[in-house]
Design a protein around this motif. Structure first.
Motif, PDB file in Angstrom:
ATOM      1  N   PHE A 261      36.705  56.618  30.922  1.00  0.00           N
ATOM      2  CA  PHE A 261      36.156  55.395  30.312  1.00  0.00           C
ATOM      3  C   PHE A 261      34.638  55.540  30.182  1.00  0.00           C
ATOM      4  O   PHE A 261      33.880  55.060  31.032  1.00  0.00           O
ATOM      5  N   PRO A 262      34.184  56.187  29.126  1.00  0.00           N
ATOM      6  CA  PRO A 262      32.758  56.505  28.970  1.00  0.00           C
ATOM      7  C   PRO A 262      31.831  55.294  28.875  1.00  0.00           C
ATOM      8  O   PRO A 262      30.645  55.406  29.155  1.00  0.00           O
ATOM      9  N   SER A 263      32.349  54.136  28.495  1.00  0.00           N
ATOM     10  CA  SER A 263      31.479  52.968  28.329  1.00  0.00           C
ATOM     11  C   SER A 263      31.304  52.162  29.615  1.00  0.00           C
ATOM     12  O   SER A 263      30.517  51.205  29.647  1.00  0.00           O
ATOM     13  N   ILE A 264      32.046  52.513  30.689  1.00  0.00           N
ATOM     14  CA  ILE A 264      31.940  51.776  31.951  1.00  0.00           C
ATOM     15  C   ILE A 264      30.999  52.523  32.895  1.00  0.00           C
ATOM     16  O   ILE A 264      31.263  53.673  33.247  1.00  0.00           O
ATOM     17  N   PRO A 265      29.914  51.890  33.331  1.00  0.00           N
ATOM     18  CA  PRO A 265      28.979  52.547  34.247  1.00  0.00           C
ATOM     19  C   PRO A 265      29.673  52.981  35.539  1.00  0.00           C
ATOM     20  O   PRO A 265      30.523  52.252  36.064  1.00  0.00           O
ATOM     21  N   THR A 266      29.299  54.151  36.033  1.00  0.00           N
ATOM     22  CA  THR A 266      29.926  54.652  37.268  1.00  0.00           C
ATOM     23  C   THR A 266      29.682  53.707  38.438  1.00  0.00           C
ATOM     24  O   THR A 266      30.549  53.536  39.296  1.00  0.00           O
ATOM     25  N   LYS A 267      28.489  53.090  38.479  1.00  0.00           N
ATOM     26  CA  LYS A 267      28.193  52.156  39.571  1.00  0.00           C
ATOM     27  C   LYS A 267      29.141  50.970  39.556  1.00  0.00           C
ATOM     28  O   LYS A 267      29.565  50.476  40.610  1.00  0.00           O
ATOM     29  N   VAL A 268      29.470  50.505  38.358  1.00  0.00           N
ATOM     30  CA  VAL A 268      30.407  49.378  38.223  1.00  0.00           C
ATOM     31  C   VAL A 268      31.784  49.798  38.729  1.00  0.00           C
ATOM     32  O   VAL A 268      32.434  49.073  39.501  1.00  0.00           O
ATOM     33  N   THR A 269      32.233  50.964  38.306  1.00  0.00           N
ATOM     34  CA  THR A 269      33.544  51.467  38.727  1.00  0.00           C
ATOM     35  C   THR A 269      33.628  51.574  40.247  1.00  0.00           C
ATOM     36  O   THR A 269      34.572  51.069  40.864  1.00  0.00           O
ATOM     37  N   ILE A 270      32.646  52.234  40.848  1.00  0.00           N
ATOM     38  CA  ILE A 270      32.669  52.431  42.303  1.00  0.00           C
ATOM     39  C   ILE A 270      32.638  51.084  43.021  1.00  0.00           C
ATOM     40  O   ILE A 270      33.422  50.852  43.957  1.00  0.00           O
ATOM     41  N   ASN A 271      31.783  50.185  42.588  1.00  0.00           N
ATOM     42  CA  ASN A 271      31.686  48.875  43.233  1.00  0.00           C
ATOM     43  C   ASN A 271      32.993  48.094  43.136  1.00  0.00           C
ATOM     44  O   ASN A 271      33.419  47.445  44.110  1.00  0.00           O
ATOM     45  N   GLU A 272      33.641  48.158  41.977  1.00  0.00           N
ATOM     46  CA  GLU A 272      34.894  47.424  41.793  1.00  0.00           C
ATOM     47  C   GLU A 272      35.973  47.899  42.770  1.00  0.00           C
ATOM     48  O   GLU A 272      36.672  47.097  43.386  1.00  0.00           O
ATOM     49  N   TYR A 273      36.103  49.216  42.924  1.00  0.00           N
ATOM     50  CA  TYR A 273      37.143  49.729  43.815  1.00  0.00           C
ATOM     51  C   TYR A 273      36.788  49.536  45.286  1.00  0.00           C
ATOM     52  O   TYR A 273      37.688  49.392  46.134  1.00  0.00           O
ATOM     53  N   LEU A 274      35.512  49.476  45.596  1.00  0.00           N
ATOM     54  CA  LEU A 274      35.106  49.139  46.967  1.00  0.00           C
ATOM     55  C   LEU A 274      35.535  47.713  47.295  1.00  0.00           C
ATOM     56  O   LEU A 274      36.085  47.452  48.372  1.00  0.00           O
ATOM     57  N   GLU A 275      35.271  46.796  46.375  1.00  0.00           N
ATOM     58  CA  GLU A 275      35.617  45.394  46.607  1.00  0.00           C
ATOM     59  C   GLU A 275      37.130  45.193  46.711  1.00  0.00           C
ATOM     60  O   GLU A 275      37.605  44.415  47.533  1.00  0.00           O
ATOM     61  N   ILE A 276      37.875  45.897  45.877  1.00  0.00           N
ATOM     62  CA  ILE A 276      39.340  45.780  45.932  1.00  0.00           C
ATOM     63  C   ILE A 276      39.856  46.322  47.263  1.00  0.00           C
ATOM     64  O   ILE A 276      40.752  45.741  47.879  1.00  0.00           O
ATOM     65  N   SER A 277      39.281  47.429  47.726  1.00  0.00           N
ATOM     66  CA  SER A 277      39.727  48.023  48.997  1.00  0.00           C
ATOM     67  C   SER A 277      39.465  47.085  50.167  1.00  0.00           C
ATOM     68  O   SER A 277      40.237  47.041  51.129  1.00  0.00           O
ATOM     69  N   LYS A 278      38.370  46.329  50.115  1.00  0.00           N
ATOM     70  CA  LYS A 278      38.064  45.382  51.193  1.00  0.00           C
ATOM     71  C   LYS A 278      39.139  44.315  51.323  1.00  0.00           C
ATOM     72  O   LYS A 278      39.408  43.816  52.407  1.00  0.00           O
ATOM     73  N   GLU A 279      39.745  43.970  50.196  1.00  0.00           N
ATOM     74  CA  GLU A 279      40.761  42.917  50.189  1.00  0.00           C
ATOM     75  C   GLU A 279      42.162  43.450  50.463  1.00  0.00           C
ATOM     76  O   GLU A 279      42.986  42.764  51.076  1.00  0.00           O
ATOM     77  N   TYR A 280      42.437  44.686  50.032  1.00  0.00           N
ATOM     78  CA  TYR A 280      43.814  45.173  50.079  1.00  0.00           C
ATOM     79  C   TYR A 280      44.063  46.332  51.045  1.00  0.00           C
ATOM     80  O   TYR A 280      45.210  46.717  51.241  1.00  0.00           O
ATOM     81  N   SER A 281      43.014  46.889  51.635  1.00  0.00           N
ATOM     82  CA  SER A 281      43.240  48.040  52.501  1.00  0.00           C
ATOM     83  C   SER A 281      42.610  47.828  53.873  1.00  0.00           C
ATOM     84  O   SER A 281      42.422  46.697  54.310  1.00  0.00           O
ATOM     85  N   THR A 282      42.263  48.910  54.553  1.00  0.00           N
ATOM     86  CA  THR A 282      41.776  48.840  55.932  1.00  0.00           C
ATOM     87  C   THR A 282      40.287  48.520  55.976  1.00  0.00           C
ATOM     88  O   THR A 282      39.578  48.686  54.975  1.00  0.00           O
ATOM     89  N   PRO A 283      39.770  48.094  57.140  1.00  0.00           N
ATOM     90  CA  PRO A 283      38.346  47.743  57.241  1.00  0.00           C
ATOM     91  C   PRO A 283      37.398  48.888  56.896  1.00  0.00           C
ATOM     92  O   PRO A 283      36.288  48.660  56.410  1.00  0.00           O
ATOM     93  N   LYS A 284      37.820  50.134  57.145  1.00  0.00           N
ATOM     94  CA  LYS A 284      36.952  51.284  56.890  1.00  0.00           C
ATOM     95  C   LYS A 284      37.163  51.913  55.514  1.00  0.00           C
ATOM     96  O   LYS A 284      36.483  52.875  55.151  1.00  0.00           O
ATOM     97  N   SER A 285      38.099  51.365  54.756  1.00  0.00           N
ATOM     98  CA  SER A 285      38.458  51.978  53.469  1.00  0.00           C
ATOM     99  C   SER A 285      37.306  52.019  52.481  1.00  0.00           C
ATOM    100  O   SER A 285      37.139  52.995  51.744  1.00  0.00           O
ATOM    101  N   SER A 286      36.518  50.948  52.444  1.00  0.00           N
ATOM    102  CA  SER A 286      35.443  50.886  51.450  1.00  0.00           C
ATOM    103  C   SER A 286      34.423  52.005  51.660  1.00  0.00           C
ATOM    104  O   SER A 286      33.940  52.597  50.693  1.00  0.00           O
ATOM    105  N   VAL A 287      34.126  52.321  52.929  1.00  0.00           N
ATOM    106  CA  VAL A 287      33.178  53.402  53.233  1.00  0.00           C
ATOM    107  C   VAL A 287      33.750  54.747  52.795  1.00  0.00           C
ATOM    108  O   VAL A 287      33.062  55.581  52.195  1.00  0.00           O
ATOM    109  N   PHE A 288      35.037  54.935  53.079  1.00  0.00           N
ATOM    110  CA  PHE A 288      35.731  56.174  52.723  1.00  0.00           C
ATOM    111  C   PHE A 288      35.764  56.357  51.210  1.00  0.00           C
ATOM    112  O   PHE A 288      35.399  57.426  50.686  1.00  0.00           O
ATOM    113  N   ILE A 289      36.163  55.325  50.490  1.00  0.00           N
ATOM    114  CA  ILE A 289      36.270  55.390  49.029  1.00  0.00           C
ATOM    115  C   ILE A 289      34.898  55.583  48.392  1.00  0.00           C
ATOM    116  O   ILE A 289      34.737  56.376  47.460  1.00  0.00           O
ATOM    117  N   ASN A 290      33.901  54.888  48.907  1.00  0.00           N
ATOM    118  CA  ASN A 290      32.548  55.031  48.385  1.00  0.00           C
ATOM    119  C   ASN A 290      32.058  56.474  48.527  1.00  0.00           C
ATOM    120  O   ASN A 290      31.472  57.042  47.590  1.00  0.00           O
TER     121      ASN A 290
END
Length: 314
Positions: A261-290
């Protein structure tokens, strides 16, 4: 109404449930994804129709009490502010909205009227209701503020209603915060001369959002082997069994989005999946995914593989 983050969550849920391979026929699951997203609009309509049914229940209550054999003077001439609420009348008399109810078969409260009673009784017992009836003047703003408070304080957080919605459609639990937020925004912004379409927002902001959902689902599913290999490269010191299944799915989606997805900034992508992981996965997931997505992004940039269009998208 539908945000990109919620689209990502919907895609994640279907991919996680599907767990297929590149060779599988995924047309059925793509239909399931789109139906799940479309069904969110039914939840929106259902919550709006609940307010209309509560108003009808209030009117029925006043009619019955006024006809009691030993009705008091107050019961014979009741305060009709709630029944005559201008915002509720606007919903009830909106022909386009009523047509949507019929088109989408929104008739739950005909069979499950006890939930209408639950909400109605909570409203009657509330300070919000008592203060509303005691106001000297009735204006559109007063009526609107009352309905906003009722929805925010009584309807949206109601646990019995929450359990009911969970029983009806499991995915509605994830949709409910977005739907409730949308309804509150529309209630707060409604004016006396509002268009009939004020309460009929689009599900997708534009066609691009729907295409984004389909493309993210397809690209992630069809490239699972390659995406898994990318994760494996950066987790050589990790036992694969230690990586939460949700984290692995979010990583594959994140890598897919960075690559495809060339039009989506990488920072936006990473931030979105960090936020989703905080809600749906383990407490340490966001650090790991980031950590994984950040390393891969820097690697792609160094190797000239980060194909982003526009300034500031790296």
């Amino acid at each position: 109404m539908l945000s990109r983050r919620h689209i990502r969550i919907k895609v994640m849920q279907v991919l996680y449930a599907f767990r297929g391979t590149e060779s599988d026929d995924f047309s059925k699951d793509q239909r399931f994804l789109l139906n799940s997203i479309d069904n969110m609009y039914n939840l929106y309509l259902l919550m709006l129709s609940l307010m209309i049914e509560v108003q009808k229940r209030a009117e029925n209550h006043l009619e019955k009490t006024s006809q009691k054999h030993l009705a008091t003077a107050e019961e014979k001439n009741p305060n009709r502010k709630f029944v005559n609420n201008q915002v509720l009348d606007m919903l009830k008399n909106n022909e386009q909205l009523q047509a949507k109810f019929e088109e989408n078969h929104i008739n739950n409260w005909d069979l499950d009227s006890e939930y209408v009673d639950v909400i109605f009784k909570e409203i009657l017992a509330s300070d919000i209701y008592k203060e509303y009836l005691e106001t000297d003047t009735t204006t559109f703003n007063t009526d609107r503020n009352f309905i906003v408070d009722v929805f925010k304080e009584i309807i949206a957080p109601n646990e019995k209603l929450y359990d009911y919605l969970e029983d009806k459609h499991l995915t509605w639990l994830d949709d409910l915060p977005t739907v409730n937020t949308t309804i509150l925004k529309l209630l707060r912004k409604v004016k006396k001369d509002a268009s009939a379409f004020h309460f009929l927002p689009k599900l997708y902001k534009d066609l691009e959002d729907k295409e984004f959902a389909i493309k993210l689902f397809k690209k992630t599913l069809l490239n699972q082997t390659a995406l898994t290999a990318e994760v494996t490269k950066k987790t050589t010191n990790w036992d694969s069994d230690r990586i939460a299944s949700i984290d692995l799915m979010l990583l594959k989606m994140g890598i897919c989005e960075i690559q495809s997805f060339p039009s989506i900034p990488t920072k936006v992508t990473i931030n979105e999946y960090l936020e989703i992981s905080k809600e749906y996965s383990t407490p340490k997931s966001s650090v790991f995914i980031n950590g994984i997505l950040d390393k891969l992004t820097k690697e792609y940039q160094t190797e000239g593989k980060l194909n982003k269009i526009g300034r500031g998208l790296m």
